[in-house]
Design an enzyme around this catalytic site. Structure first.
Site, mmCIF file in Angstrom:
data_model
loop_
_atom_site.group_PDB
_atom_site.id
_atom_site.type_symbol
_atom_site.label_atom_id
_atom_site.label_comp_id
_atom_site.label_asym_id
_atom_site.label_seq_id
_atom_site.Cartn_x
_atom_site.Cartn_y
_atom_site.Cartn_z
ATOM 1 N N SER A 99 43.321 40.828 48.725
ATOM 2 C CA SER A 99 43.099 40.892 50.158
ATOM 3 C C SER A 99 41.676 41.384 50.466
ATOM 4 O O SER A 99 40.718 40.823 49.945
ATOM 5 C CB SER A 99 44.166 41.793 50.782
ATOM 6 O OG SER A 99 44.214 41.624 52.159
ATOM 7 N N ASP B 47 51.535 32.868 51.410
ATOM 8 C CA ASP B 47 50.535 33.694 52.097
ATOM 9 C C ASP B 47 49.913 32.882 53.228
ATOM 10 O O ASP B 47 49.135 31.968 52.986
ATOM 11 C CB ASP B 47 49.462 34.114 51.082
ATOM 12 C CG ASP B 47 48.410 35.033 51.687
ATOM 13 O OD1 ASP B 47 48.400 35.231 52.921
ATOM 14 O OD2 ASP B 47 47.586 35.563 50.913
ATOM 15 N N HIS C 199 51.752 37.385 52.132
ATOM 16 C CA HIS C 199 50.475 37.914 51.672
ATOM 17 C C HIS C 199 50.636 39.112 50.733
ATOM 18 O O HIS C 199 49.865 39.295 49.796
ATOM 19 C CB HIS C 199 49.651 38.308 52.899
ATOM 20 C CG HIS C 199 48.342 38.940 52.581
ATOM 21 N ND1 HIS C 199 47.343 38.253 51.931
ATOM 22 C CD2 HIS C 199 47.872 40.187 52.795
ATOM 23 C CE1 HIS C 199 46.304 39.058 51.782
ATOM 24 N NE2 HIS C 199 46.602 40.234 52.284
#
Lengths: 379, 201
Positions: free
Chosen positions: A161, A313, A346
């Site tokens: 991320s 995601d 995610h």
């Protein structure tokens, strides 16, 4: 969420770890032109740096994470560090082999200098006087920490991320200092959709009267706004399917989100949230390093890459990872890529996943061998 | 290792740069790396196989071969290998041209459709051949091309692509041993393996 994932955790725990502080008294000029001094960076390390200093793995945390990546601070901690499933003896990032460094980002509120820290000019917390930060500024601070720990070249920089953005930034900003890089569930720039969600979250904080233009440190904090901001973020970290699994009855999701929001308020500073989401939104590898071209940006890089995305995601979808891989290939870089099948959205990179484990372990082992071989050739 | 892969491996010069399209879990690449010191990359569509290959310490991209070949610079590789996949390719001439753009040489192997056992099935039973080499019924096959060795050579002539080496072999493709067929290969061989060079102007 982990109750839905298959348990694959093997290996042991790194045991007790300690939060340390690295201080740069003279600080440095951040990219907006202001000077930030002094700077403090909270970090932890696990494993041992080997004699030729070739086994350092820098682990970079996501938006609201911290330096505590594995093990326990004290014997009665309920929870280990945020990536304990990945880091430890005989785990994919094997602390019997590798020296793991994890730092809290500049601008954070978990021990590093951020808006809640004292401003030496006024003696009061910075609040909105804290300079605007970029991912590049965070990485520059981390580089100083890595220097301080005596590591010339990282065996690997790894993160998911916003941590993955830092990985990309490291590999392009300091190509000679990163032998390999593992950007997970990340992007080289935010989509309009990702920026939109962050903006809603920021507006929620700023609409809270207790936010008081960032000057709330003496009194009540903007808990309501921050809680809503977290709820917005949390939705983007899950997936439709994971929510269906998680919530058997209608509207259970409401109390779940409120719980997540309230929990977050206890540990996170609202101003830090504003600064960190802005830094993520402004991150743009192709504009910052390639004059608008991602291929040109990666022409600076020398690292070997392992890129991974997750099927569900929707915050940083696979096409964004593929764009990076494409640009790396066009530069003749050594790159591996896998889109991992995972229903959890995610957040999947933080959950037990056998595929991710085997990719990480196999890639790191190859990198370790190749790095040693290269070091021998260089002699 | 499979006999056809042994033949392919024997054609690859030590230390060269190799791209293996449809590399599976990386058996050939791992062998070429360990025994010939090549620098290898693979493309594999199946997540599990791609994952296994990466975990073996290979550099592999999980993706579609048609899309992935586009991103490499010209002559990025010494050899581009397409093993046992041509029969599943939608546009073989476009793919082979792309392979010869990014590689100096290109190695292609496929099951020989005109193998006598296939001919017999069609002639005697009037049915589409199903064999160890082509183990699918008409309705569940991933194979969309039928490729006799003789036709593949004509196809290469049409593209002005020179065949630098060719070997016809007779074995089940999972067998580790096989025989090279030199007499009437279009009839007697179960697989064809070709080394292609740059197209002539």
């Amino acid at each position: 969420m982990s109750e839905h994932a298959s348990p694959v955790s093997t290996g042991g725990s790194v045991g007790r770890v300690e939060k340390k502080i690295f201080r740069i008294d003279e600080g440095f000029e951040v990219s907006c032109g202001k000077r930030l001094a002094p700077i403090e960076i909270a970090y932890e390390t696990c494993g041992e740096l080997n004699a030729d200093r070739s086994n350092a793995v820098l682990v970079l945390h996501a938006l609201t994470g911290d330096s505590h990546c594995a093990g326990y601070y004290s014997g009665d901690d309920a929870k280990p560090g945020w990536w304990d499933i990945m880091i430890g003896p005989r785990k994919p990032i094997d602390t019997d082999k590798y020296f793991v460094i994890c730092s809290n980002v500049l601008g954070g509120c978990m021990g590093s200098s951020g808006p809640s820290c004292g401003n030496p000019d006024t003696g009061r917390p910075y609040g909105l006087d804290f300079p605007v930060l970029t991912i590049g500024d965070m990485v520059r601070a981390q580089r100083r920490l890595v220097d301080h720990l005596g590591v010339d070249k990282l065996l690997c920089a790894v993160g998911g991320s916003v941590g993955g953005m830092q990985v990309l930034e490291w590999s392009v900003r300091y190509p000679d200092r990163v032998f390999s890089a593992v950007p997970l569930a990340t992007t080289s720039k935010h989509s309009a959709q990702a920026i939109a969600f962050n903006e809603v979250a920021r507006q929620a904080i700023m609409a809270d009267p207790k936010w008081n233009r960032g000057d709330y440190y003496g009194g009540e904090r903007p808990a309501q706004g921050l809680s809503v901001a977290r709820m917005v973020g949390h939705i983007t970290y899950l997936s439709d399917e994971s929510m269906r699994h998680k919530f058997e009855a209608d509207f259970q999701v409401e109390s779940y989100l409120r719980y997540q929001g309230n929990k977050f308020v206890d540990r996170f500073d609202a101003n830090s949230f504003l600064y960190l989401t802005k830094a993520a939104d402004y991150f743009n590898l192709e504009n910052n390093w390639g004059d608008g071209s991602l291929v040109a940006a990666f022409s600076r890089a020398r690292a070997r890459y392992l890129v991974a995305s997750f099927t569900s995601d929707w915050l940083y979808p696979t096409y964004q990872s593929r764009q990076m891989v494409q640009a790396m290939k066009k530069n003749g870089l050594d790159v591996s890529f896998c889109e991992i099948e995972a229903p959890w959205g995610h957040d999947a990179f933080l959950l037990p996943n056998g595929r991710l484990d085997e990719l990480m372990a196999g890639f790191l082992e190859r990198m370790h061998t190749e790095y040693e071989r290269e070091a021998v050739h260089a002699l | 290792m499979r006999f056809d892969l042994q033949v392919i491996a024997s054609w690859v010069e030590p230390g060269s740069r190799v791209l293996d399209l449809g590399c599976g879990s990386g058996t050939l690449l791992a062998m070429l790396r360990d025994e010939k010191g090549i620098v290898g990359t693979g493309i594999e569509q199946d997540e599990e196989r791609a994952g296994r290959a990466i975990s073996k310490g290979l550099s592999v991209i999980h993706g579609d071969i048609y899309e992935e070949v586009e991103d490499y610079p010209d002559t990025a590789f010494d050899y581009v290998i397409l093993s046992q996949t041509l029969q599943q390719v939608m546009d073989p001439s476009a793919l082979i041209r792309a392979m010869l753009r990014i590689g100096r040489r290109c190695i292609v192997s496929f099951p020989n459709f005109s193998y006598w056992k296939h001919r017999m099935q069609f002639l005697l039973r009037g049915r589409a051949p199903v064999s160890r080499e082509l183990p699918f019924e008409w309705h569940d096959t991933p194979n969309i091309r039928v490729i006799p060795i003789a036709d593949f050579k004509r196809f290469c002539r049409g593209l002005n692509v020179p065949v630098l080496k060719e070997v016809a072999i007779n074995n089940h493709h999972h067998d580790e041993r096989g025989t090279v067929v030199t007499f009437l290969p279009n009839l007697r061989a179960s697989y064809g393996i070709f080394l292609l060079g740059q197209p002539e102007e």
